[in-house]
Design an enzyme around this catalytic site. Structure first.
Site, short mmCIF file in Angstrom:
data_model
loop_
_atom_site.label_atom_id
_atom_site.label_comp_id
_atom_site.label_asym_id
_atom_site.label_seq_id
_atom_site.Cartn_x
_atom_site.Cartn_y
_atom_site.Cartn_z
NE ARG A 66 -4.30 -1.17 0.04
CZ ARG A 66 -4.41 -2.24 -0.77
NH1 ARG A 66 -3.41 -2.58 -1.55
NH2 ARG A 66 -5.53 -2.94 -0.81
CD GLU B 84 -2.65 3.18 -5.83
OE1 GLU B 84 -3.66 2.53 -6.15
OE2 GLU B 84 -1.66 2.68 -5.27
CG HIS C 177 -2.69 -0.90 -7.06
ND1 HIS C 177 -3.20 -0.21 -5.99
CD2 HIS C 177 -2.81 -2.22 -6.74
CE1 HIS C 177 -3.61 -1.07 -5.07
NE2 HIS C 177 -3.37 -2.31 -5.51
C1 8YV Z 1 -6.36 -5.65 -6.03
C2 8YV Z 1 -4.98 -5.21 -3.90
O1 8YV Z 1 -6.14 -6.00 -7.34
O2 8YV Z 1 -5.51 -7.31 -2.96
C3 8YV Z 1 -5.43 -6.10 -2.81
O3 8YV Z 1 -5.71 -5.57 -1.72
O4 8YV Z 1 -4.55 -4.14 -3.68
C4 8YV Z 1 -5.00 -5.66 -5.32
O5 8YV Z 1 -4.43 -6.89 -5.35
C5 8YV Z 1 -6.96 -4.31 -6.09
O6 8YV Z 1 -7.19 -3.83 -4.83
C6 8YV Z 1 -8.24 -4.37 -6.92
O7 8YV Z 1 -9.36 -4.48 -6.14
#
Ligand code: 8YV
Length: 319
Positions: free
Chosen positions: A234, A263, A282
């Site tokens: 994150r 983002e 991301h």
């Molecule tokens: C997701 C992510 O693809 O798993 C998570 O928390 O950050 C990513 O792997 C993204 O959040 C899409 O929802």
């Protein structure tokens, strides 16, 4: 019972839509995560029984607008974007796609480690620009020390891959898993030791009050001047001003980032000018395989709810 499932991630797989439809649910999509507005969620969640949510913010107010809502299925493993306290207080279950995307994220962490230390994006650019710069020397990953911050599923999958490089594996976690560490050849150490000894520091922590901006100026100062920081977790784990300064001053070797404090990135993000960082947007879990697994797992949780069964992967927090 069945009813309506609201879905935001546009990568939600058609096979999962079919699972939901076969279970008798109507499936309605909002605009994709990057475009959906609070107003659209507020309107469409009103008669939804379950919501498959992307990384768009799900506030108490929006959850409250879901009059029939029983389950929030987070399409991902991080749930910092959801007011989960409010959801749990309202008797709404919150699930994550645990076990569905760690292989993809771990692949990406490795790819970023190699990209930054072997300067792959730089060489790619220079070849396209007609340059020939093989005299630039980069760094091997073999037998280096890799510090894994956070040893949940993703951190563990990273350790497994990195061990193939005969790396010295260090780890830091508030809740160490010593049994795994012994089998995996990983040594838990203090954060200070991990930072001062690692050639790569890779972040796999959840974002919460304890980890917010854990990578600050002091953290970066403790890293070796040659070490690389990798972040596929994150953006808010990092104080980006402090990281920018460290990269400009070259007090660390470089950074490879897939996630950012805000983002999508603005057009004038200062890191674009730096040659000692690699940036992706991301996409660590964005593989065909993970997206299908994540979609099917969300659908499975919703079908289980419909059958009166408990969720398989509720968030670990309790009220
Ligand atoms: C997701 C992510 O693809 O798993 C998570 O928390 O950050 C990513 O792997 C993204 O959040 C899409 O929802």
């Amino acid at each position: 019972m069945s009813g309506k499932v609201l879905v935001t991630p546009d990568m939600f797989h058609p096979d999962a839509v079919n699972v939901l439809k076969e279970a008798g649910f109507a499936v309605e999509f909002t605009k994709p995560t990057r475009m959906v507005t609070e107003q659209e969620v507020r309107e469409k969640i009103a008669d939804a029984d379950a919501y498959v949510v992307g990384s768009n913010k799900l506030t108490a107010e929006l959850i409250g607008a879901g009059q029939k809502l029983k389950l929030i299925a987070r399409f991902g493993v991080g749930y910092d974007s959801i007011d989960w306290r409010y959801a749990l207080q309202s008797g709404i279950a919150v699930t994550v796609t645990a076990g569905a995307n760690e292989q993809s994220v771990a692949d990406m962490a490795l790819a970023l480690m190699l990209s930054i230390s072997r300067r792959i994006p730089y060489f790619d650019r220079s070849v396209r620009e007609g340059e020939w710069t093989p005299q630039i020397l980069t760094h091997e990953m073999w037998a280096k020390t890799v510090g894994i911050m956070g040893t949940g599923r993703i951190g563990k999958a990273v350790a497994k891959r990195v061990s193939g490089f005969d790396a010295n594996l260090l780890a830091y976690d508030a809740y160490p898993d010593y049994t795994w560490a012994q089998q995996a050849g990983v040594t838990y150490v203090s954060k200070e030791q991990l930072l001062s000894e690692s050639d790569y520091v890779t972040l796999h922590l959840p974002l919460n009050e304890d980890t917010n901006r854990i990578v600050d100026a002091g953290f970066l100062l403790q890293m070796k001047p040659t070490a690389f920081l990798i972040n596929t977790a994150r953006g808010q784990l990092v104080d980006e001003t402090a990281l920018y300064e460290a990269l400009v001053q070259r007090s660390i070797g470089g950074a490879a980032l897939d996630v950012y404090a805000k983002e999508p990135l603005p057009r004038d993000y200062p890191f674009y000018e730096l040659d000692n960082c690699v940036l992706t947007h991301h996409v660590s879990s964005h593989t065909q395989e993970a997206m299908r697994r994540m979609s099917l797992l969300c659908a499975e949780e919703i079908v289980r709810m419909n059958q009166g069964l408990p969720p398989q992967y509720p968030i670990p927090e309790k009220l």
